[in-house]
Scaffold this motif. Sequence first.
Motif, PDB file in Angstrom:
ATOM      1  N   THR A   1       5.333 -26.342  16.946  1.00  0.00           N
ATOM      2  CA  THR A   1       5.321 -27.273  16.069  1.00  0.00           C
ATOM      3  C   THR A   1       6.056 -28.475  16.244  1.00  0.00           C
ATOM      4  OG1 THR A   1       4.070 -25.787  14.554  1.00  0.00           O
ATOM      5  CG2 THR A   1       4.586 -28.109  13.619  1.00  0.00           C
ATOM      6  N   LEU A   2       5.619 -29.797  16.163  1.00  0.00           N
ATOM      7  CA  LEU A   2       6.232 -30.820  16.403  1.00  0.00           C
ATOM      8  C   LEU A   2       6.633 -31.541  14.860  1.00  0.00           C
ATOM      9  CD1 LEU A   2       5.221 -32.757  19.447  1.00  0.00           C
ATOM     10  CD2 LEU A   2       6.921 -30.856  19.231  1.00  0.00           C
ATOM     11  N   ILE A   3       7.692 -31.793  14.476  1.00  0.00           N
ATOM     12  CA  ILE A   3       8.080 -32.341  13.142  1.00  0.00           C
ATOM     13  C   ILE A   3       8.728 -33.684  13.399  1.00  0.00           C
ATOM     14  CG2 ILE A   3       9.248 -32.243  10.739  1.00  0.00           C
ATOM     15  CD1 ILE A   3       8.592 -29.333  10.855  1.00  0.00           C
ATOM     16  N   SER A   4       8.336 -34.711  12.879  1.00  0.00           N
ATOM     17  CA  SER A   4       8.987 -36.129  13.165  1.00  0.00           C
ATOM     18  C   SER A   4      10.036 -36.160  12.175  1.00  0.00           C
ATOM     19  CB  SER A   4       7.940 -37.036  12.715  1.00  0.00           C
ATOM     20  OG  SER A   4       6.817 -37.264  13.625  1.00  0.00           O
ATOM     21  N   PRO A   5      10.922 -37.015  12.635  1.00  0.00           N
ATOM     22  CA  PRO A   5      12.297 -37.450  11.788  1.00  0.00           C
ATOM     23  C   PRO A   5      11.997 -37.613  10.279  1.00  0.00           C
ATOM     24  CG  PRO A   5      12.557 -38.470  13.746  1.00  0.00           C
ATOM     25  CD  PRO A   5      11.077 -37.669  13.887  1.00  0.00           C
ATOM     26  N   VAL A   6      12.578 -36.882   9.364  1.00  0.00           N
ATOM     27  CA  VAL A   6      12.103 -37.407   8.118  1.00  0.00           C
ATOM     28  C   VAL A   6      13.042 -38.248   7.400  1.00  0.00           C
ATOM     29  CG1 VAL A   6      11.926 -34.626   7.759  1.00  0.00           C
ATOM     30  CG2 VAL A   6      14.120 -35.325   7.258  1.00  0.00           C
ATOM     31  N   ARG A   7      12.391 -38.770   6.390  1.00  0.00           N
ATOM     32  CA  ARG A   7      13.110 -39.859   5.593  1.00  0.00           C
ATOM     33  C   ARG A   7      14.361 -39.435   4.948  1.00  0.00           C
ATOM     34  NH1 ARG A   7       8.624 -39.809   0.604  1.00  0.00           N
ATOM     35  NH2 ARG A   7      10.407 -40.438  -0.778  1.00  0.00           N
ATOM     36  N   ASP A   8      15.329 -40.266   4.695  1.00  0.00           N
ATOM     37  CA  ASP A   8      16.617 -39.978   4.305  1.00  0.00           C
ATOM     38  C   ASP A   8      16.634 -39.157   2.573  1.00  0.00           C
ATOM     39  OD1 ASP A   8      18.087 -40.807   6.342  1.00  0.00           O
ATOM     40  OD2 ASP A   8      18.558 -42.652   5.529  1.00  0.00           O
ATOM     41  N   ASP A   9      15.721 -39.720   1.993  1.00  0.00           N
ATOM     42  CA  ASP A   9      15.689 -39.058   0.778  1.00  0.00           C
ATOM     43  C   ASP A   9      14.474 -38.254   0.068  1.00  0.00           C
ATOM     44  OD1 ASP A   9      13.516 -40.894   0.922  1.00  0.00           O
ATOM     45  OD2 ASP A   9      13.587 -41.883  -0.940  1.00  0.00           O
ATOM     46  N   LEU A  10      13.963 -37.663   1.303  1.00  0.00           N
ATOM     47  CA  LEU A  10      12.978 -36.578   1.232  1.00  0.00           C
ATOM     48  C   LEU A  10      13.478 -35.526   0.040  1.00  0.00           C
ATOM     49  CD1 LEU A  10      10.000 -35.895   1.832  1.00  0.00           C
ATOM     50  CD2 LEU A  10      11.049 -34.247   3.631  1.00  0.00           C
TER      51      LEU A  10
ATOM     52  N   LYS B   1       2.307 -32.249   2.671  1.00  0.00           N
ATOM     53  CA  LYS B   1       1.605 -33.125   3.489  1.00  0.00           C
ATOM     54  C   LYS B   1       1.416 -34.483   3.247  1.00  0.00           C
ATOM     55  CE  LYS B   1      -3.396 -33.248   5.186  1.00  0.00           C
ATOM     56  NZ  LYS B   1      -4.733 -32.622   5.079  1.00  0.00           N
ATOM     57  N   ARG B   2       1.262 -34.708   1.777  1.00  0.00           N
ATOM     58  CA  ARG B   2       1.355 -36.165   1.431  1.00  0.00           C
ATOM     59  C   ARG B   2       2.893 -37.051   1.811  1.00  0.00           C
ATOM     60  NH1 ARG B   2       0.260 -35.136  -3.094  1.00  0.00           N
ATOM     61  NH2 ARG B   2       2.137 -35.226  -4.483  1.00  0.00           N
ATOM     62  N   THR B   3       3.874 -36.347   1.780  1.00  0.00           N
ATOM     63  CA  THR B   3       5.193 -36.900   2.070  1.00  0.00           C
ATOM     64  C   THR B   3       5.553 -37.025   3.307  1.00  0.00           C
ATOM     65  OG1 THR B   3       6.252 -34.842   1.444  1.00  0.00           O
ATOM     66  CG2 THR B   3       5.969 -36.363  -0.439  1.00  0.00           C
ATOM     67  N   GLY B   4       4.668 -36.158   4.213  1.00  0.00           N
ATOM     68  CA  GLY B   4       4.968 -36.063   5.488  1.00  0.00           C
ATOM     69  C   GLY B   4       6.003 -35.160   5.714  1.00  0.00           C
ATOM     70  N   GLY B   5       6.258 -34.302   4.884  1.00  0.00           N
ATOM     71  CA  GLY B   5       7.571 -33.322   5.161  1.00  0.00           C
ATOM     72  C   GLY B   5       7.318 -32.232   6.090  1.00  0.00           C
ATOM     73  N   GLU B   6       6.091 -32.199   6.225  1.00  0.00           N
ATOM     74  CA  GLU B   6       5.585 -31.010   7.198  1.00  0.00           C
ATOM     75  C   GLU B   6       4.446 -31.294   8.219  1.00  0.00           C
ATOM     76  OE1 GLU B   6       6.015 -28.184   8.547  1.00  0.00           O
ATOM     77  OE2 GLU B   6       7.317 -27.276   7.317  1.00  0.00           O
ATOM     78  N   ALA B   7       4.493 -30.602   9.494  1.00  0.00           N
ATOM     79  CA  ALA B   7       3.404 -30.833  10.330  1.00  0.00           C
ATOM     80  C   ALA B   7       2.168 -30.327   9.548  1.00  0.00           C
ATOM     81  CB  ALA B   7       3.639 -30.391  11.637  1.00  0.00           C
ATOM     82  N   GLY B   8       0.843 -30.915  10.111  1.00  0.00           N
ATOM     83  CA  GLY B   8      -0.270 -30.577   9.747  1.00  0.00           C
ATOM     84  C   GLY B   8      -0.595 -29.149  10.026  1.00  0.00           C
ATOM     85  N   GLU B   9      -0.418 -28.580  11.297  1.00  0.00           N
ATOM     86  CA  GLU B   9      -0.769 -27.256  11.542  1.00  0.00           C
ATOM     87  C   GLU B   9      -0.029 -26.357  11.049  1.00  0.00           C
ATOM     88  OE1 GLU B   9       1.339 -28.979  15.181  1.00  0.00           O
ATOM     89  OE2 GLU B   9       0.521 -29.784  13.809  1.00  0.00           O
ATOM     90  N   ARG B  10       1.221 -26.510  10.491  1.00  0.00           N
ATOM     91  CA  ARG B  10       2.145 -25.765   9.804  1.00  0.00           C
ATOM     92  C   ARG B  10       1.384 -25.526   8.358  1.00  0.00           C
ATOM     93  NH1 ARG B  10       7.211 -23.644  10.832  1.00  0.00           N
ATOM     94  NH2 ARG B  10       8.064 -24.483   8.700  1.00  0.00           N
TER      95      ARG B  10
ATOM     96  N   ASN C   1      17.039 -27.427  16.871  1.00  0.00           N
ATOM     97  CA  ASN C   1      17.726 -27.459  18.117  1.00  0.00           C
ATOM     98  C   ASN C   1      17.162 -28.044  19.420  1.00  0.00           C
ATOM     99  OD1 ASN C   1      16.206 -25.280  18.206  1.00  0.00           O
ATOM    100  ND2 ASN C   1      17.754 -23.666  17.914  1.00  0.00           N
ATOM    101  N   ARG C   2      15.792 -28.319  18.962  1.00  0.00           N
ATOM    102  CA  ARG C   2      15.145 -28.607  20.289  1.00  0.00           C
ATOM    103  C   ARG C   2      14.268 -30.093  20.130  1.00  0.00           C
ATOM    104  NH1 ARG C   2      12.856 -26.345  24.949  1.00  0.00           N
ATOM    105  NH2 ARG C   2      13.834 -24.310  24.361  1.00  0.00           N
ATOM    106  N   LEU C   3      14.949 -31.198  20.843  1.00  0.00           N
ATOM    107  CA  LEU C   3      14.477 -32.359  20.602  1.00  0.00           C
ATOM    108  C   LEU C   3      13.469 -32.638  22.012  1.00  0.00           C
ATOM    109  CD1 LEU C   3      14.673 -35.044  19.055  1.00  0.00           C
ATOM    110  CD2 LEU C   3      16.280 -35.953  20.752  1.00  0.00           C
TER     111      LEU C   3
ATOM    112  N   GLY D   1       7.124 -41.420  19.773  1.00  0.00           N
ATOM    113  CA  GLY D   1       8.617 -41.397  20.087  1.00  0.00           C
ATOM    114  C   GLY D   1       9.096 -40.116  20.315  1.00  0.00           C
ATOM    115  N   TYR D   2       9.658 -39.336  19.408  1.00  0.00           N
ATOM    116  CA  TYR D   2      10.509 -38.436  19.539  1.00  0.00           C
ATOM    117  C   TYR D   2      10.500 -37.345  18.243  1.00  0.00           C
ATOM    118  CZ  TYR D   2      12.773 -41.232  23.257  1.00  0.00           C
ATOM    119  OH  TYR D   2      12.754 -41.888  24.180  1.00  0.00           O
ATOM    120  N   ALA D   3      10.416 -36.165  18.302  1.00  0.00           N
ATOM    121  CA  ALA D   3      10.253 -35.148  17.398  1.00  0.00           C
ATOM    122  C   ALA D   3      11.031 -33.772  17.503  1.00  0.00           C
ATOM    123  CB  ALA D   3       8.769 -34.820  16.980  1.00  0.00           C
TER     124      ALA D   3
END
Length: 202
Positions: free
Chosen positions: A2-11, A42-51, A112-114, A120-122
């Motif tokens: 699963t790919l997770i995008s970088p999270v916002r600072d204040d999540l 899901k709403r905050t983008g704190g997790e990938a949809g498939e997870r 540990n895996r970018l 972009g990147y995840a």
Amino acid sequence: MTLISPVRDDLCIAFANTRSWRGRETPVERLHGVADLLAWTKRTGGEAGERIEQASRWAGEHPDDADRLFDAAIRLRETLYRALAAIAEKQAVEERDFAALAQAIAQAPGRNRLVRAKDGYAWQIGPFEPSATHLLASVLWSAGDLIPAADRHRIRRCANPECRFLFLDESKSGTRRWCDMATCGNRAKASRHYAKVRQDAG
């Protein structure tokens, strides 16, 4: 994987604030079960949809375990709130809360895996595992990044004693006191004005 995008600072702050008006006799609770928790991630983008889909299927098949996961997530939220509130008040985080938070961060999936992603990147991590620390991985990553840099990010707690909302002070002066000037700030101004009028009338 699963790919997770970088999270916002204040999540992590957003998660702590899912219980609001903490200074009132009856605070406002926004999470009432694992379905609410999944919807929030899901709403905050704190997790990938498939997870989230994996977690939702698992919760439907294991309702009792899902309830326990939710209870653990709420305990983690309250630990996180106490830790962030202490930092906002320039106090040391209590040892019990610090230990619990450090342990939760250690149990979250590692970043540990970018890898390259469509936008972009995840971070690449494994499939969902049924635990609060796995479901809230992004929240915990956010806390792990934010807390050591708390002075730079200026964590604050709303000065309205009924509100107690947490926020990042991004003002130039670094003296922001209210979560929102239009609500808590104006209420405070109105309260001061009313008190002055009463004093002058007396």
